[in-house]
Design a protein around this motif. Sequence first.
Motif, mmCIF file in Angstrom:
data_model
loop_
_atom_site.group_PDB
_atom_site.id
_atom_site.type_symbol
_atom_site.label_atom_id
_atom_site.label_comp_id
_atom_site.label_asym_id
_atom_site.label_seq_id
_atom_site.Cartn_x
_atom_site.Cartn_y
_atom_site.Cartn_z
ATOM 1 N N GLU A 19 -22.856 41.649 -13.407
ATOM 2 C CA GLU A 19 -22.090 42.836 -13.775
ATOM 3 C C GLU A 19 -21.910 43.694 -12.541
ATOM 4 O O GLU A 19 -22.860 43.937 -11.795
ATOM 5 C CB GLU A 19 -22.822 43.614 -14.862
ATOM 6 N N PRO A 22 -16.564 48.928 -10.754
ATOM 7 C CA PRO A 22 -15.259 48.970 -10.080
ATOM 8 C C PRO A 22 -15.402 49.735 -8.771
ATOM 9 O O PRO A 22 -16.315 50.564 -8.619
ATOM 10 C CB PRO A 22 -14.361 49.740 -11.062
ATOM 11 N N THR A 32 -14.507 44.924 -3.832
ATOM 12 C CA THR A 32 -15.036 44.101 -4.915
ATOM 13 C C THR A 32 -15.234 42.662 -4.463
ATOM 14 O O THR A 32 -16.265 42.041 -4.744
ATOM 15 C CB THR A 32 -14.091 44.150 -6.130
ATOM 16 N N VAL A 49 -17.253 43.834 -15.726
ATOM 17 C CA VAL A 49 -16.828 44.994 -14.933
ATOM 18 C C VAL A 49 -16.985 46.240 -15.798
ATOM 19 O O VAL A 49 -16.400 46.331 -16.879
ATOM 20 C CB VAL A 49 -15.363 44.860 -14.462
ATOM 21 N N THR A 77 -10.703 49.276 -14.152
ATOM 22 C CA THR A 77 -11.458 48.157 -14.711
ATOM 23 C C THR A 77 -10.558 47.000 -15.127
ATOM 24 O O THR A 77 -10.830 45.834 -14.817
ATOM 25 C CB THR A 77 -12.290 48.629 -15.925
ATOM 26 N N ILE A 80 -9.096 45.298 -12.038
ATOM 27 C CA ILE A 80 -10.124 44.555 -11.311
ATOM 28 C C ILE A 80 -10.434 43.240 -12.029
ATOM 29 O O ILE A 80 -10.605 42.190 -11.398
ATOM 30 C CB ILE A 80 -11.402 45.406 -11.161
ATOM 31 N N CYS A 81 -10.494 43.279 -13.361
ATOM 32 C CA CYS A 81 -10.721 42.050 -14.125
ATOM 33 C C CYS A 81 -9.611 41.035 -13.874
ATOM 34 O O CYS A 81 -9.872 39.834 -13.690
ATOM 35 C CB CYS A 81 -10.823 42.368 -15.616
ATOM 36 N N ALA A 92 -13.526 37.157 -16.351
ATOM 37 C CA ALA A 92 -13.931 38.546 -16.145
ATOM 38 C C ALA A 92 -13.974 39.257 -17.489
ATOM 39 O O ALA A 92 -13.104 39.049 -18.344
ATOM 40 C CB ALA A 92 -12.972 39.249 -15.199
ATOM 41 N N PRO A 94 -14.140 42.956 -19.256
ATOM 42 C CA PRO A 94 -14.114 44.415 -19.156
ATOM 43 C C PRO A 94 -14.983 45.054 -20.223
ATOM 44 O O PRO A 94 -15.124 44.534 -21.330
ATOM 45 C CB PRO A 94 -12.638 44.744 -19.397
ATOM 46 N N SER A 305 -23.158 46.556 -7.766
ATOM 47 C CA SER A 305 -22.335 46.223 -6.596
ATOM 48 C C SER A 305 -23.164 45.966 -5.336
ATOM 49 O O SER A 305 -22.670 46.057 -4.220
ATOM 50 C CB SER A 305 -21.285 47.314 -6.329
#
Length: 318
Positions: A19, A22, A32, A49, A77, A80-81, A92, A94, A305
């Motif tokens: 996990e 963002p 990312t 994410v 989010t 990014i997914c 991915a 969300p 992250s």
Amino acid sequence: MKVTEHIERANGKTLFSVEILPPLKGQDVNCTFKTLDPLVELQPAFIDVTYHRQEFIYKQKENGLLKRYQVRKRPGTVAICAAIQNHYKVDAIPHLICGGFTKEDTEDALIDLNFLGIDNLLVLRGDPIKTEKSFVPESGGHAYASELIEQVTALNTGNYLDDDLQESHKMDFCIGVAGYPEKHFESPNLGMDMYYLKKKVELGADYIVTQMFFDNQKYFDFVKKCREMDINIPIIPGIKPLTTFNHLTSIPQNFYIDLPESLAMEVLKAKDKEAIKEIGLEWCINQCKELKAFGVPGLHFYTMSNSSNTKKVAEAVF
């Protein structure tokens, strides 16, 4: 592919997943990718994410009056997914939350996710923002994760908010929910927490991801309680290594969980930062090996992250 399909195809093998947050506003998608590149080498089954609600800040105007502004420190989010699935060809997931969304906003977001070919969601109520003493639902939105699950399952059967739609497209989202081996901090007791978890499963949840824990017995007891209540969907343990002295206080404070006394005492006796990190990583590795031997469907790492610590643990376990 759905998380449940990943688990079925693994045929008893423990899956690896992560996990991430963002990127902060002002950063780009390469931030990312920089986090994920070392982890994708380990072939995660899926990547979650997180989603962060809008916060409120006050700025003084030239006339001296304060004006309230809505800000979101980590937007994007959904995008990014989409970028993760396109770049890595890895599923991915969300986070879909109640806070800050009307039912119409939620439906629009789900339509976008469906168009993007995203098959999975982690459905959560979401935490209160800093200016709230307790969670405040959006006007015209949902107050509970169970209500949000109901909206997703309605779309999975082709029921949209617009009743006039004819022969509408049925979505097919796999729904994940959160589980709390040490109970949700707002729940009066674990029994009540389990009651609401069972309700979410009855409404359509397909799998559970737990809050982090550092004592595996808490997870084993949680799984046992779930099975006794006929909660028979996969329960994926959430994992995070303790790597700094500040974690002794910040983890219990922020996540409302206990740290085992033996782990805390080892950290207290450590000579320096590097020793603390090694203690935390060794604890996490042993924890993961025991969970894997128990037969967990997956190990889900909360990376925040920071990929290096997760990679060290995963390389030792998988």
